[in-house]
Design a protein around this motif. Structure first.
Motif, PDB file in Angstrom:
ATOM      1  N   THR A 102      17.692 -72.964   2.493  1.00 33.35           N
ATOM      2  CA  THR A 102      19.283 -72.953   3.054  1.00 33.35           C
ATOM      3  C   THR A 102      19.417 -71.549   2.701  1.00 33.35           C
ATOM      4  O   THR A 102      18.807 -70.596   3.125  1.00 33.35           O
ATOM      5  CB  THR A 102      19.752 -73.049   1.149  1.00 33.35           C
ATOM      6  OG1 THR A 102      18.741 -74.070   0.567  1.00 33.35           O
ATOM      7  CG2 THR A 102      20.759 -73.266   0.945  1.00 33.35           C
ATOM      8  N   MET A 118      20.180 -75.727  -9.058  1.00 34.57           N
ATOM      9  CA  MET A 118      20.392 -76.530  -7.877  1.00 34.57           C
ATOM     10  C   MET A 118      21.531 -75.742  -6.828  1.00 34.57           C
ATOM     11  O   MET A 118      22.462 -75.668  -7.731  1.00 34.57           O
ATOM     12  CB  MET A 118      20.314 -78.290  -8.265  1.00 34.57           C
ATOM     13  CG  MET A 118      19.867 -79.018  -8.723  1.00 34.57           C
ATOM     14  SD  MET A 118      19.359 -80.785  -9.234  1.00 34.57           S
ATOM     15  CE  MET A 118      20.297 -81.626  -8.616  1.00 34.57           C
ATOM     16  N   ARG A 175      25.081 -76.518  -5.553  1.00 30.85           N
ATOM     17  CA  ARG A 175      25.354 -78.181  -5.829  1.00 30.85           C
ATOM     18  C   ARG A 175      26.657 -77.848  -6.438  1.00 30.85           C
ATOM     19  O   ARG A 175      26.698 -76.417  -7.404  1.00 30.85           O
ATOM     20  CB  ARG A 175      23.986 -78.823  -5.968  1.00 30.85           C
ATOM     21  CG  ARG A 175      23.289 -79.564  -5.078  1.00 30.85           C
ATOM     22  CD  ARG A 175      23.204 -81.157  -5.461  1.00 30.85           C
ATOM     23  NE  ARG A 175      22.092 -81.373  -4.592  1.00 30.85           N
ATOM     24  CZ  ARG A 175      21.473 -82.390  -5.043  1.00 30.85           C
ATOM     25  NH1 ARG A 175      22.358 -82.998  -5.852  1.00 30.85           N
ATOM     26  NH2 ARG A 175      20.500 -82.838  -4.357  1.00 30.85           N
ATOM     27  N   ARG A 176      27.499 -78.532  -6.414  1.00 29.00           N
ATOM     28  CA  ARG A 176      28.575 -78.321  -7.744  1.00 29.00           C
ATOM     29  C   ARG A 176      28.678 -79.903  -7.697  1.00 29.00           C
ATOM     30  O   ARG A 176      28.663 -80.964  -7.320  1.00 29.00           O
ATOM     31  CB  ARG A 176      30.123 -77.819  -6.979  1.00 29.00           C
ATOM     32  CG  ARG A 176      29.980 -76.387  -6.841  1.00 29.00           C
ATOM     33  CD  ARG A 176      31.470 -75.997  -5.905  1.00 29.00           C
ATOM     34  NE  ARG A 176      32.519 -76.475  -6.986  1.00 29.00           N
ATOM     35  CZ  ARG A 176      32.525 -75.282  -8.313  1.00 29.00           C
ATOM     36  NH1 ARG A 176      32.052 -74.466  -7.889  1.00 29.00           N
ATOM     37  NH2 ARG A 176      33.677 -75.058  -8.057  1.00 29.00           N
ATOM     38  N   THR A 208      21.971 -90.352  -5.495  1.00 29.64           N
ATOM     39  CA  THR A 208      23.203 -89.083  -5.406  1.00 29.64           C
ATOM     40  C   THR A 208      23.660 -88.846  -3.804  1.00 29.64           C
ATOM     41  O   THR A 208      22.568 -88.715  -3.068  1.00 29.64           O
ATOM     42  CB  THR A 208      22.155 -87.846  -5.649  1.00 29.64           C
ATOM     43  OG1 THR A 208      21.465 -88.254  -7.166  1.00 29.64           O
ATOM     44  CG2 THR A 208      22.657 -86.164  -5.692  1.00 29.64           C
ATOM     45  N   ASP A 229      18.734 -79.181 -12.501  1.00 28.53           N
ATOM     46  CA  ASP A 229      18.424 -80.818 -12.213  1.00 28.53           C
ATOM     47  C   ASP A 229      17.606 -81.534 -13.331  1.00 28.53           C
ATOM     48  O   ASP A 229      16.575 -80.790 -14.292  1.00 28.53           O
ATOM     49  CB  ASP A 229      17.142 -80.739 -11.173  1.00 28.53           C
ATOM     50  CG  ASP A 229      16.534 -82.124 -10.165  1.00 28.53           C
ATOM     51  OD1 ASP A 229      17.380 -83.530 -11.285  1.00 28.53           O
ATOM     52  OD2 ASP A 229      16.346 -82.530  -9.806  1.00 28.53           O
ATOM     53  N   ASN A 270      17.746 -81.967   0.416  1.00 33.04           N
ATOM     54  CA  ASN A 270      18.714 -81.403   0.306  1.00 33.04           C
ATOM     55  C   ASN A 270      19.172 -81.137   1.995  1.00 33.04           C
ATOM     56  O   ASN A 270      20.444 -81.612   2.228  1.00 33.04           O
ATOM     57  CB  ASN A 270      19.256 -80.825  -0.256  1.00 33.04           C
ATOM     58  CG  ASN A 270      20.007 -80.443  -1.994  1.00 33.04           C
ATOM     59  OD1 ASN A 270      19.325 -82.118  -2.402  1.00 33.04           O
ATOM     60  ND2 ASN A 270      19.437 -79.484  -2.217  1.00 33.04           N
ATOM     61  N   ASN A 280      31.365 -83.380  -8.319  1.00 33.87           N
ATOM     62  CA  ASN A 280      32.409 -83.355  -7.976  1.00 33.87           C
ATOM     63  C   ASN A 280      33.701 -83.449  -9.656  1.00 33.87           C
ATOM     64  O   ASN A 280      33.596 -84.279  -9.951  1.00 33.87           O
ATOM     65  CB  ASN A 280      32.263 -84.260  -6.865  1.00 33.87           C
ATOM     66  CG  ASN A 280      31.625 -85.626  -7.292  1.00 33.87           C
ATOM     67  OD1 ASN A 280      31.519 -85.842  -8.805  1.00 33.87           O
ATOM     68  ND2 ASN A 280      31.183 -86.782  -6.864  1.00 33.87           N
ATOM     69  N   LEU A 321      25.340 -87.163  -0.770  1.00 30.86           N
ATOM     70  CA  LEU A 321      25.704 -85.582  -0.279  1.00 30.86           C
ATOM     71  C   LEU A 321      26.576 -85.454   0.447  1.00 30.86           C
ATOM     72  O   LEU A 321      27.418 -86.101   1.150  1.00 30.86           O
ATOM     73  CB  LEU A 321      24.292 -84.803   1.196  1.00 30.86           C
ATOM     74  CG  LEU A 321      22.377 -85.659   0.302  1.00 30.86           C
ATOM     75  CD1 LEU A 321      21.021 -85.546   1.797  1.00 30.86           C
ATOM     76  CD2 LEU A 321      21.448 -83.748  -0.738  1.00 30.86           C
TER      77      LEU A 321
END
Length: 618
Positions: free
Chosen positions: A157, A339, A342-343, A219, A332, A178, A345, A221
């Motif tokens: 990342t 994580m 990540r948000r 999940t 997680d 990811n 939604n 992405l």
């Protein structure tokens, strides 16, 4: 099933019998490559590639490729892959799932299969569950690949496009599910082909395959762009939600009249939902001065209220998310890790930010999306490894056309798994856990306590502090020290509390871990982490500082290896690593993963689960 198996033989055994001749060929080649010098062995990569170009298939050169990599691993890491690890590598090469128990060396198995498949020049992706593991495994196995003149990259990342393109162009690329998925989405949004970072999807080895391909399969992405500004409605809805009275049910009953329940909204524990009752709707209409909340004109308001009651009623701090530096970060549920990036939604993340009183971020809108299930189907050949896949065998077969081969352990497992102990109250259970820890601690037996949430691990930590027992805590708040904590969990007298031990990827060695002790000492001497890691590696370098650190590292490693051997014997006499589970997890696989941390490679060990009638699962 037992009798049926005896008559017809089980599937894994039949398939292993077919693999046996290939494994024997690899073992027969051992002396041929052992007699070569380091230069000759390193030069085999070019020779094998040449053979492949002469119209051979990869299967023709497979025994040689595995034998070369096996010898290189022995010279570089001091570990010679066992026959069962060779079988595991063949299973991966065939595009199947290898089920290998914890502590059987899956990282090395992936290394063998990745090297063999890298000879085609099409690239191999090794997929791990987090950045930390991707970096750690690429550094550890990178030593072997460097020795064999095979290029290796790691995708993390926060890397820029150039760094990523370079990593993907390497023969073998390590990274997380990811990053691989998001890079694919970003590549599909570029205008010119030259701006893409990934090349073809030829072969992937997925570590913790059940966690990635089953637990997280659906999940999505999502790449999102900036949407509308964050509205004041989140704060208003949150303020309103805090005035309501919740009522909790284990599962919503469709037939029952839920409006008869005494509360303003109902929390359904099983479905993780929150729903307004008639009295809740009335209060909302009065508070926001609307005639009918269910009117189409009030859809936005209703949505904000629904997310606010879900944030307040369903989402729990230190279990579903943690608040760190004024930010809400998702935890997680399967691995207990944060994580990053990540948000939640649909406005749920903003609702939680309002609940916790931190800055509410702007809303976003979806630009590109894919599920893991669809992403991993892009690969020409897909394989995976895990300690526990047989429980999901049918799904693997149905969704991904993958079969699961159970690979026997190198040495028989002699761990004693005690029956579960059940208490009436949670308090009684935790007192018993503390007593068990004290009993083990007195005789120097190392203990690993598994918890299901950050909150419980910190509660246990407080109880141990009160008793004056030194211990380490590994949860989403401390995961940056992960390898260090896990590697030393087998030390004489060590006590470690860990949240969800799924896929921690570091071996717990009895007596402690010489490599980590040596690295820690190098850093105390003033070497940076990068230099220390480089010193423990085998990359060709002319850097004076790295060479000096490497000389120190060798001395330290030799010293600690001797110490660890003696301590390991003391730990074995004390009974090996004792695993304590403080709750059964919803997924039986995660319980098995916790148990499997003990009794690796024929070591002694014990495990007990302590439960109470107040546990969520009960």
């Amino acid at each position: 099933m037992g009798l049926f198996d005896k008559i017809f033989g089980n599937y894994s055994k039949k398939e292993l019998a077919k693999i046996e001749p290939i494994k024997n060929k690899v073992l027969e080649l051992e002396s041929k490559y052992a007699d070569m010098s380091d230069e000759e062995l390193g030069g085999q990569t070019a020779i094998l590639r040449g053979k492949l170009d002469e119209l051979s298939t990869l299967d023709d050169v497979l025994p040689d490729a595995l034998a070369v990599c096996r010898e290189a691993a022995f010279r570089v890491l001091g570990k010679k892959p066992y026959p069962v690890q060779i079988i595991g590598a063949i299973v991966l090469h065939q595009g199947r799932i290898a089920e290998m128990k914890t502590g059987e060396g899956k990282t090395l198995v992936a290394c063998l299969a990745a090297y063999a498949n890298s000879l085609t020049g099409k690239g191999v992706h090794v997929v791990t569950v987090n950045d930390y593991l991707a970096k750690f495994q690429s550094e550890e196995m990178g030593k072997v690949f460097h020795f064999l003149n095979t290029s290796i990259g790691v995708v993390l990342t926060g890397m820029n496009k150039e760094q990523k393109r370079e990593a993907y162009n390497a023969d073998i690329t390590y990274g997380t599910n990811n990053e691989f998925g998001f890079d694919y989405l970003r590549d599909n949004m570029v205008i010119y082909k030259k701006d893409k970072v990934q090349r073809e999807h030829a072969f992937a080895i997925v570590d913790e395959v059940d966690s990635i391909l089953i637990d997280e399969a659906r999940t999505p992405l999502i790449i999102s762009g900036q949407g509308d500004k964050s509205t004041k409605l989140y704060s208003l809805a949150d303020r309103f939600a805090k005035t309501l009275k919740p009522v909790t049910v284990v599962e919503m009953d469709d037939k029952a009249d839920n409006d008869l329940l005494d509360g303003d909204y109902i929390i359904d524990e099983k479905a993780k939902t929150a729903t307004l009752t008639k009295s809740g709707v009335k209060k909302a209409e009065k508070a926001f001065n609307v005639i009918n909340l269910m009117d189409a004109d009030n859809m936005t308001l209703a949505h904000h209220i629904n997310q606010a009651i879900k944030a307040n009623g369903v989402m729990k701090k230190d279990i579903d998310y943690v608040v760190k530096d004024g930010e809400v970060l998702i935890v997680d549920e399967f691995t207990g890790r944060i994580m990053q990036g990540r948000r939640f939604n649909d406005g749920l993340h903003q609702a939680i930010e309002a609940k916790e009183g931190v800055e509410i971020a702007r809303e976003s809108k979806t630009i590109a999306t894919i599920t893991y299930q669809n992403y991993f189907r892009l690969y020409g050949k897909l394989s995976g490894m895990t300690g526990t896949a047989l429980t999901e065998e049918d799904e693997f077969r149905e969704i991904y056309k993958l079969d699961v081969i159970e690979i026997p352990t190198n040495k028989p497992v002699i761990r004693i798994d005690h029956p579960d102990v059940v208490f009436k109250t949670e308090k009684g259970k935790f007192n018993a856990v503390i007593e068990q820890v004290i009993e083990c601690h007195k005789k120097g037996q190392p203990v690993l306590v598994g918890t299901v949430s950050v909150e419980k691990s910190e509660y246990l930590s407080r109880l141990l502090k009160n008793k004056g027992i030194k211990h380490e805590v590994l949860n989403a708040k401390h995961h940056d020290r992960e390898a260090m904590i896990v590697a030393q969990a087998g030390k004489y007298g060590a006590v470690t509390i860990a949240t969800n031990m799924a896929g921690r990827g570091t071996d717990i060695m009895l007596g402690g871990n010489a490599e980590y002790k040596s690295l820690a000492d190098l850093q105390k001497m003033g070497y940076s982490e990068e230099v220390a890691v480089e010193a423990a590696g085998f990359s060709n370098t002319q850097d004076e500082e790295v060479l000096a650190a490497r000389a120190e590292y060798k001395k330290l490693y030799a010293k600690y290896s001797e110490e660890v051997k003696e301590l390991a014997e003391k730990v074995r006499e004390a009974g090996g690593l004792y695993i304590i589970g403080t709750e059964r997890h919803e997924s039986r696989r995660i319980d098995n993963q916790l148990r499997g941390r003990s009794g690796r490679q024929g070591d002694p060990g014990e495990s007990t689960f302590f439960l109470s009638l107040e546990d969520d699962l009960m």
